[in-house]
Scaffold this motif. Structure first.
Motif, mmCIF file in Angstrom:
data_model
loop_
_atom_site.group_PDB
_atom_site.id
_atom_site.type_symbol
_atom_site.label_atom_id
_atom_site.label_comp_id
_atom_site.label_asym_id
_atom_site.label_seq_id
_atom_site.Cartn_x
_atom_site.Cartn_y
_atom_site.Cartn_z
ATOM 1 N N GLN A 303 0.824 -1.206 0.000
ATOM 2 C CA GLN A 303 0.000 0.000 0.000
ATOM 3 C C GLN A 303 0.865 1.267 0.000
ATOM 4 O O GLN A 303 0.528 2.260 -0.635
ATOM 5 C CB GLN A 303 -0.937 -0.002 1.215
ATOM 6 C CG GLN A 303 -2.054 -1.017 1.131
ATOM 7 C CD GLN A 303 -3.001 -0.742 -0.029
ATOM 8 O OE1 GLN A 303 -3.415 0.400 -0.255
ATOM 9 N NE2 GLN A 303 -3.338 -1.778 -0.787
ATOM 10 N N GLU A 304 1.989 1.195 0.691
ATOM 11 C CA GLU A 304 2.892 2.355 0.709
ATOM 12 C C GLU A 304 3.492 2.603 -0.669
ATOM 13 O O GLU A 304 3.670 3.753 -1.086
ATOM 14 C CB GLU A 304 4.004 2.135 1.734
ATOM 15 C CG GLU A 304 5.040 3.247 1.805
ATOM 16 C CD GLU A 304 4.500 4.565 2.341
ATOM 17 O OE1 GLU A 304 5.280 5.540 2.379
ATOM 18 O OE2 GLU A 304 3.309 4.636 2.716
ATOM 19 N N LEU A 332 8.328 -0.782 -10.033
ATOM 20 C CA LEU A 332 8.169 -1.516 -8.777
ATOM 21 C C LEU A 332 6.733 -2.003 -8.616
ATOM 22 O O LEU A 332 6.491 -3.134 -8.170
ATOM 23 C CB LEU A 332 8.560 -0.628 -7.585
ATOM 24 C CG LEU A 332 10.013 -0.138 -7.544
ATOM 25 C CD1 LEU A 332 10.229 0.780 -6.357
ATOM 26 C CD2 LEU A 332 10.989 -1.309 -7.495
ATOM 27 N N MET A 333 5.780 -1.140 -8.976
ATOM 28 C CA MET A 333 4.363 -1.529 -8.927
ATOM 29 C C MET A 333 4.113 -2.721 -9.847
ATOM 30 O O MET A 333 3.468 -3.707 -9.454
ATOM 31 C CB MET A 333 3.488 -0.360 -9.366
ATOM 32 C CG MET A 333 3.509 0.844 -8.451
ATOM 33 S SD MET A 333 1.997 1.069 -7.529
ATOM 34 C CE MET A 333 0.801 1.341 -8.808
ATOM 35 N N ASP A 340 -3.182 1.159 -9.264
ATOM 36 C CA ASP A 340 -3.545 2.283 -8.403
ATOM 37 C C ASP A 340 -4.853 2.040 -7.650
ATOM 38 O O ASP A 340 -5.004 2.426 -6.501
ATOM 39 C CB ASP A 340 -3.584 3.602 -9.184
ATOM 40 C CG ASP A 340 -4.496 3.559 -10.391
ATOM 41 O OD1 ASP A 340 -5.147 2.521 -10.617
ATOM 42 O OD2 ASP A 340 -4.566 4.581 -11.115
ATOM 43 N N GLU A 341 -5.816 1.338 -8.268
ATOM 44 C CA GLU A 341 -7.096 1.114 -7.591
ATOM 45 C C GLU A 341 -7.043 -0.056 -6.604
ATOM 46 O O GLU A 341 -8.062 -0.387 -5.986
ATOM 47 C CB GLU A 341 -8.211 0.929 -8.616
ATOM 48 C CG GLU A 341 -8.509 2.223 -9.365
ATOM 49 C CD GLU A 341 -9.845 2.224 -10.085
ATOM 50 O OE1 GLU A 341 -10.536 1.177 -10.075
ATOM 51 O OE2 GLU A 341 -10.212 3.279 -10.642
ATOM 52 N N ASP A 342 -5.850 -0.650 -6.406
ATOM 53 C CA ASP A 342 -5.673 -1.573 -5.292
ATOM 54 C C ASP A 342 -5.684 -0.825 -3.959
ATOM 55 O O ASP A 342 -5.796 -1.438 -2.900
ATOM 56 C CB ASP A 342 -4.354 -2.343 -5.424
ATOM 57 C CG ASP A 342 -4.393 -3.369 -6.549
ATOM 58 O OD1 ASP A 342 -5.498 -3.820 -6.895
ATOM 59 O OD2 ASP A 342 -3.321 -3.701 -7.090
ATOM 60 N N ARG A 343 -5.545 0.479 -4.036
ATOM 61 C CA ARG A 343 -5.754 1.327 -2.857
ATOM 62 C C ARG A 343 -7.261 1.562 -2.747
ATOM 63 O O ARG A 343 -7.875 2.159 -3.644
ATOM 64 C CB ARG A 343 -4.976 2.631 -3.026
ATOM 65 C CG ARG A 343 -5.115 3.597 -1.872
ATOM 66 C CD ARG A 343 -4.050 4.688 -1.952
ATOM 67 N NE ARG A 343 -4.346 5.817 -1.105
ATOM 68 C CZ ARG A 343 -4.188 5.850 0.217
ATOM 69 N NH1 ARG A 343 -3.728 4.781 0.835
ATOM 70 N NH2 ARG A 343 -4.472 6.934 0.912
ATOM 71 N N MET A 470 -7.003 8.198 2.802
ATOM 72 C CA MET A 470 -7.886 9.086 2.053
ATOM 73 C C MET A 470 -7.321 9.334 0.657
ATOM 74 O O MET A 470 -6.099 9.371 0.467
ATOM 75 C CB MET A 470 -8.047 10.426 2.781
ATOM 76 C CG MET A 470 -9.050 11.374 2.154
ATOM 77 S SD MET A 470 -9.314 12.834 3.195
ATOM 78 C CE MET A 470 -10.589 13.674 2.265
ATOM 79 N N HIS A 471 -8.214 9.479 -0.298
ATOM 80 C CA HIS A 471 -7.815 9.826 -1.663
ATOM 81 C C HIS A 471 -8.757 10.903 -2.167
ATOM 82 O O HIS A 471 -9.964 10.881 -1.886
ATOM 83 C CB HIS A 471 -7.891 8.607 -2.590
ATOM 84 C CG HIS A 471 -7.338 8.865 -3.959
ATOM 85 N ND1 HIS A 471 -5.988 8.800 -4.227
ATOM 86 C CD2 HIS A 471 -7.944 9.204 -5.129
ATOM 87 C CE1 HIS A 471 -5.778 9.073 -5.504
ATOM 88 N NE2 HIS A 471 -6.958 9.321 -6.077
ATOM 89 N N ILE A 472 -8.206 11.878 -2.879
ATOM 90 C CA ILE A 472 -9.031 12.880 -3.534
ATOM 91 C C ILE A 472 -8.690 12.896 -5.020
ATOM 92 O O ILE A 472 -7.589 12.536 -5.422
ATOM 93 C CB ILE A 472 -8.883 14.286 -2.905
ATOM 94 C CG1 ILE A 472 -7.438 14.754 -2.891
ATOM 95 C CG2 ILE A 472 -9.435 14.305 -1.499
ATOM 96 C CD1 ILE A 472 -7.271 16.141 -2.267
#
Length: 505
Positions: A303-304, A332-333, A340-343, A470-472
């Motif tokens: 997640q980091e 690395l991802m 990105d949507e794994d967050r 949180m994500h915006i």
């Protein structure tokens, strides 16, 4: 959420014992370079759930009768006003913050060293500020030929030209506001002076990442690469350790590349018997032995890595990072199969922005923005922007409503309060944007508690948001970013601008 994978007490015990053991190896005088963040190490706390962000301060407090603390700052970082991204403050300001943090823990600072000193107005102003507050400042100038000209470095014209920092404690902690602050050079300079005085002092590094006892491709170590993608750190098997001990350990490129020089310097000062055989030997690091649930820390580390990807994308958008940095983290991802949507808060935030568009809930500039926050129980709440409020503001209010079990239709902030703030911004402060950012919203919420018991009930929930994700759907305004940082929320955002304006106040 809330699963623990790291035993902070065990780490504190083992790390302090290892430091004392290392000091005993020398003539009871050890210069210990503290890498990473001295206080508020949120990177470590995020990837090692259970790690206390201030464990280093706890350790120093435990050893305070045996330590002196020296802070290094590179003069070039003062001149360029280099920014510490996680706090949004310059390195010189962060140095002052470090001193204050240490004092709060009843730990005094022996001195500040301005490394590679250059006569520059900003540097001299910083020195004067410290000097007039009673803090001793030393100036260490750059050594010509450093770090390769060992004959010059280990001489009276090299380390010997640096002013000796007086210390009467067996362990000297040498730290700084960020990388390349000159910590290692300061330590070795002091060791040189100690040997000239007949004291067989030693040098070591307080390490956290990469974790030498974990595999090269362990997510915790990969997260370190992601965190340092902007300076190009790469984890590697320590070839010197492998050759001498026939054991595989992990270090990183900069320490490995510079080790032959460091070894020659140490051999010249201390003699071959006391010099280290590998860069891993130099480190004091018991982090890997305090991991209690590998699956938990692996998931946290992944997640980091995603967080870092978003951060560098945003820094690229505002011109603070280059494309290569973004691409490094993307590799690395991809290697870990991450998206990105794994967050978990990313998709809901983007959906909230779409919902804002469908309801015409755009802000002053005609942009549609969404935000999503995951509560401690795993529930995700969202918010969207409107002419009255930013998406981040709406999301936080919805979150505290949820925590306080307040029905959604209930108003936390009276319309007249919002109207009054908007009038102040428009008519007095001459702002073109009257919708409330998060900082302003939190103030309005606190004002509302005097007349609205429900608002007070909601405000009491704010502390529960610390550590939430949180994500915006856009880059935050300064007021949104400041408010979220104060609440302790782990924020990511899409690299999109929420306004056409180039300057946002």
């Amino acid at each position: 959420m809330g699963r623990i994978g790291f035993d902070n007490s065990l780490y504190l015990q083992q790390q302090s014992e290892e430091i004392l053991k290392r000091a005993g190896r020398f003539d009871n005088k050890l210069y210990l370079e503290f890498g990473g963040k001295l206080a508020f190490d949120f990177h470590a706390a995020r990837i090692l759930p259970g790690f206390d962000p201030n464990v280093k301060l706890q350790l120093l407090q435990r050893l305070k009768d045996k330590i002196d603390v020296v802070i290094c700052i590179y003069s070039g970082d003062i001149e360029r006003k280099k920014i510490r991204a996680d706090f949004g403050i310059a390195y010189d300001a962060d140095t002052l913050r470090i001193i204050d943090n240490l004092r709060e823990w009843d730990i005094s600072v022996k001195a500040v060293v301005v490394t590679r000193y250059e006569d520059h107005p900003a540097v001299n102003s910083f020195i004067n500020k410290l000097d007039r507050r009673g803090i001793r400042v030393y100036k260490h100038r750059a050594i010509r030929g450093y770090p390769t000209d060992v004959d010059l470095i280990v001489s009276d014209a090299g380390y010997g030209a640096n002013e000796y920092i007086e210390s009467d404690k067996p362990i000297v902690i040498v730290t700084g506001p960020g990388p390349s602050s000159g910590k290692m050079a300061t330590c070795l300079s002091q060791v040189y002076h100690e040997y000239r005085r007949g004291v067989a002092a030693g040098y070591a590094k307080f390490e956290t990442f990469p974790v030498w006892s974990l595999p090269l491709n362990h997510p915790v170590n990969i997260a370190y690469e992601a965190a340092t993608a902007d300076i190009g750190d790469i984890n590697m098997v320590d070839p010197f350790h492998l050759e001498h001990y026939h054991t595989t350990t992990i270090n990183y490129n900069r320490d490995i590349e510079i080790f032959p020089v460091v070894r020659r310097i140490c051999e010249r000062i201390m003699g071959p018997d006391q010099a280290y055989k590998s860069p891993t030997d130099m480190g004091v690091n018991r982090v890997g032995f305090a991991i209690t649930d590998d699956a938990v820390v692996c998931e946290a580390a992944k997640q980091e890595i995603i967080r870092r990807y978003f951060r560098y994308q945003c820094e690229y958008a505002i011109g603070a990072a280059d494309r290569k940095t973004v691409e490094r983290v993307k590799v690395l991802m991809d290697n870990l199969g991450l998206h990105d949507e794994d967050r978990s808060v990313v998709a809901p935030a983007r959906e909230a922005a779409i919902a804002a568009a469908s309801t015409k809930g755009k802000g002053n500039d005609g942009f549609y923005c969404g935000a999503a926050l995951q509560l401690p129980d795993g529930t995700v709440v969202t918010g969207k922007n409107s002419p009255l409020m930013h998406a981040a503001s709406s999301c936080i209010l919805n979150a505290v409503k949820k925590l306080a079990k307040i029905p959604d239709p209930e108003m936390l902030i009276a319309p007249e309060v919002i109207s009054s703030v908007a009038m102040l911004k428009r008519n007095i402060l001459k702002s073109r944007r009257v919708s409330l950012d998060l900082d302003e919203t939190l103030i309005a919420l606190s004002v509302s508690t005097t007349t609205n018991p429900i608002a007070k009930q909601a405000m009491n929930q704010l502390r529960k948001l610390a550590g939430c994700e949180m994500h915006i759907s856009h880059l935050p305004t300064p007021g949104d970013e400041a408010g979220l940082r104060k609440l302790g929320i782990n924020l990511t955002c899409d690299p999109k601008f929420a306004s056409r304006d180039l300057f946002v106040d």
